[in-house]
Each structure stands twice: as C-alpha cells, then as structure tokens.
Scaffold this motif. Structure first.
Motif, PDB file in Angstrom:
ATOM      1  N   HIS A 279       0.826  -1.206   0.000  1.00 21.30           N
ATOM      2  CA  HIS A 279       0.000   0.000   0.000  1.00 21.30           C
ATOM      3  C   HIS A 279       0.857   1.252   0.000  1.00 21.30           C
ATOM      4  O   HIS A 279       2.028   1.221   0.353  1.00 21.30           O
TER       5      HIS A 279
ATOM      6  N   GLU B  86      -5.517  12.783   3.707  1.00 22.10           N
ATOM      7  CA  GLU B  86      -6.928  13.043   3.395  1.00 22.10           C
ATOM      8  C   GLU B  86      -7.050  13.830   2.097  1.00 22.10           C
ATOM      9  O   GLU B  86      -7.910  13.558   1.279  1.00 22.10           O
TER      10      GLU B  86
ATOM     11  N   ALA C 278      -6.481  11.576  -0.905  1.00 19.69           N
ATOM     12  CA  ALA C 278      -7.532  10.584  -1.088  1.00 19.69           C
ATOM     13  C   ALA C 278      -8.850  11.209  -1.537  1.00 19.69           C
ATOM     14  O   ALA C 278      -9.686  10.547  -2.133  1.00 19.69           O
ATOM     15  N   GLU C 279      -9.023  12.487  -1.262  1.00 23.13           N
ATOM     16  CA  GLU C 279     -10.282  13.161  -1.559  1.00 23.13           C
ATOM     17  C   GLU C 279     -10.620  13.058  -3.042  1.00 23.13           C
ATOM     18  O   GLU C 279      -9.809  13.337  -3.910  1.00 23.13           O
TER      19      GLU C 279
ATOM     20  N   ASN D 119     -11.972   8.046  -4.125  1.00 29.53           N
ATOM     21  CA  ASN D 119     -12.697   6.864  -3.645  1.00 29.53           C
ATOM     22  C   ASN D 119     -11.777   5.752  -3.161  1.00 29.53           C
ATOM     23  O   ASN D 119     -12.046   4.578  -3.377  1.00 29.53           O
ATOM     24  N   TYR D 120     -10.661   6.099  -2.536  1.00 31.63           N
ATOM     25  CA  TYR D 120      -9.800   5.071  -1.968  1.00 31.63           C
ATOM     26  C   TYR D 120     -10.449   4.516  -0.723  1.00 31.63           C
ATOM     27  O   TYR D 120     -11.044   5.242   0.078  1.00 31.63           O
ATOM     28  N   LYS D 121     -10.347   3.232  -0.564  1.00 30.92           N
ATOM     29  CA  LYS D 121     -11.001   2.554   0.543  1.00 30.92           C
ATOM     30  C   LYS D 121     -10.317   2.888   1.866  1.00 30.92           C
ATOM     31  O   LYS D 121      -9.098   2.852   1.971  1.00 30.92           O
ATOM     32  N   ILE D 122     -11.112   3.168   2.864  1.00 28.91           N
ATOM     33  CA  ILE D 122     -10.584   3.345   4.215  1.00 28.91           C
ATOM     34  C   ILE D 122     -10.500   1.946   4.805  1.00 28.91           C
ATOM     35  O   ILE D 122     -11.511   1.280   5.007  1.00 28.91           O
TER      36      ILE D 122
ATOM     37  N   GLN E 247      -7.988   1.768  10.939  1.00 28.64           N
ATOM     38  CA  GLN E 247      -8.119   2.885  11.872  1.00 28.64           C
ATOM     39  C   GLN E 247      -6.899   2.872  12.779  1.00 28.64           C
ATOM     40  O   GLN E 247      -6.547   1.857  13.354  1.00 28.64           O
TER      41      GLN E 247
ATOM     42  N   ASN F 231      -6.306   6.380   4.875  1.00 31.01           N
ATOM     43  CA  ASN F 231      -6.641   5.919   3.537  1.00 31.01           C
ATOM     44  C   ASN F 231      -5.403   5.297   2.907  1.00 31.01           C
ATOM     45  O   ASN F 231      -4.307   5.808   3.057  1.00 31.01           O
ATOM     46  N   TYR F 232      -5.619   4.193   2.186  1.00 31.25           N
ATOM     47  CA  TYR F 232      -4.517   3.497   1.552  1.00 31.25           C
ATOM     48  C   TYR F 232      -4.851   3.201   0.104  1.00 31.25           C
ATOM     49  O   TYR F 232      -5.977   2.818  -0.219  1.00 31.25           O
ATOM     50  N   LYS F 233      -3.874   3.367  -0.728  1.00 36.20           N
ATOM     51  CA  LYS F 233      -3.987   3.016  -2.133  1.00 36.20           C
ATOM     52  C   LYS F 233      -3.205   1.721  -2.329  1.00 36.20           C
ATOM     53  O   LYS F 233      -2.069   1.599  -1.855  1.00 36.20           O
TER      54      LYS F 233
END
Length: 173
Positions: A96, A101, A104-105, A108-111, A114, A121-123
């Motif tokens: 990843h 933030e 990622a905005e 639509n990268y998946k959270i 936590q 957020n990770y790509k």
C-alpha cells in the motif's frame, strides 16, 4: 515490482514441508507469530541450511493465521525483510501507499484501517500471491482475510536491507 517482492527463490522447501507441518502441528502455538522455536529441530535444521546457502543471518519462525484472520496495513518493526514460505493455505500480500486526506479526496480510496483514532486511507500499489518470496517489510503491506487458515515459515532478517538480501539471493541461487 521487484523492489517489493521477489519470488524466484530456488531454495527447495518441499523436501522439508511435511516434516515442518508435522512439527508445527505437534506444538500448541499461539496465533500469528510464534517466538518459541528452540524445541523445533526441523525448523532449526532448515534455518541453518538456509542461512548457509544465502550467507545471511535469518531467524526462522512459524506464523499461523486462522481462517478469516487479516493483517491490516503495517510496516514490520525490527524486521527489515523476510523470506516467507507458505506451508499451508494461500493469500496474497498487498502493498500500500498511505494517502493523506487531501490526496484521497475524490479518488474513492477505501478506508481500510483505523489508527490512533484517525481514519487512514490506503492506495493498493501491488498485490501478489506467492508460494515463496523475499518481501520488503519496510514497505506498507497487509494480508487480506482468507477462508482457509495459513501456516507460514518466515525467515526474518534484522540486520540487512531488502536490497542487500535480494542481491545475495540472486547471486547464490
């Protein structure tokens, strides 16, 4: 993606696979990392042979992951890289890139994780299934859930970088 994973290792773990599985199944290991391997003569024999072949100082450990167990995105602490052998089951490793933030905005990268009460957020950079591989564990990585349990023999390397070990593996193979 050779800077993340290298799976062209010639070491033949198959000749020990049944003995290794028999050894781990005879122990009452906890889930995930199993540190107490002093009473594991097969693992110690393979570790010595492995270290001699590649001129490294790796520490062998069993990892047991039950069905539906997930390792969330992380970087290993202490372990610079490792050579993993999947003894039972399968699941890919996923590398990843952490995103702010702002990055990622709108993408639509998946959270997926936590951490410290703030969502990260990770790509996904790379995902690959493997039977045996040298892994760069200083890069952010995860292991997704699998419907089957997994048993891994992990040779952790604490004192050499991924790049240095990759060079040795290629040279001594």
């Amino acid at each position: 993606m050779e800077h993340l994973i290298y799976n062209k290792i010639s070491y033949d773990i198959e000749k020990y696979k049944d003995l290794l599985l028999e050894e781990i199944n005879s122990k009452e290991f906890k889930t995930v990392r199993n540190e107490d391997t002093e009473d594991c003569p097969v693992l110690k024999q393979v570790e010595t042979e492995f270290n001699n072949k590649y001129h490294i100082n790796a520490v062998g450990r069993y990892y047991t992951l039950p069905p539906e167990y997930e390792l969330t995105p992380h970087k290993d602490v202490g372990t610079k890289c490792a050579i993993n052998f999947i003894l039972k089951g399968s699941s890919p490793i996923v590398f990843h890139e952490a995103l702010t933030e702002a990055a990622a905005e709108g993408n639509n990268y998946k959270i997926v994780h936590q951490q410290n009460s703030s969502l990260m957020n990770y790509k996904i950079v790379h995902q690959q299934a493997y039977d045996k591989a040298l892994l760069n564990l200083q890069e952010l990585h995860s292991v997704p859930k699998s419907s089957t349990g997994r048993i891994i023999l992990k040779f952790s390397i604490f004192d050499e970088s991924y790049e240095d070990v990759l060079e040795k593996v290629k040279y001594y193979d």
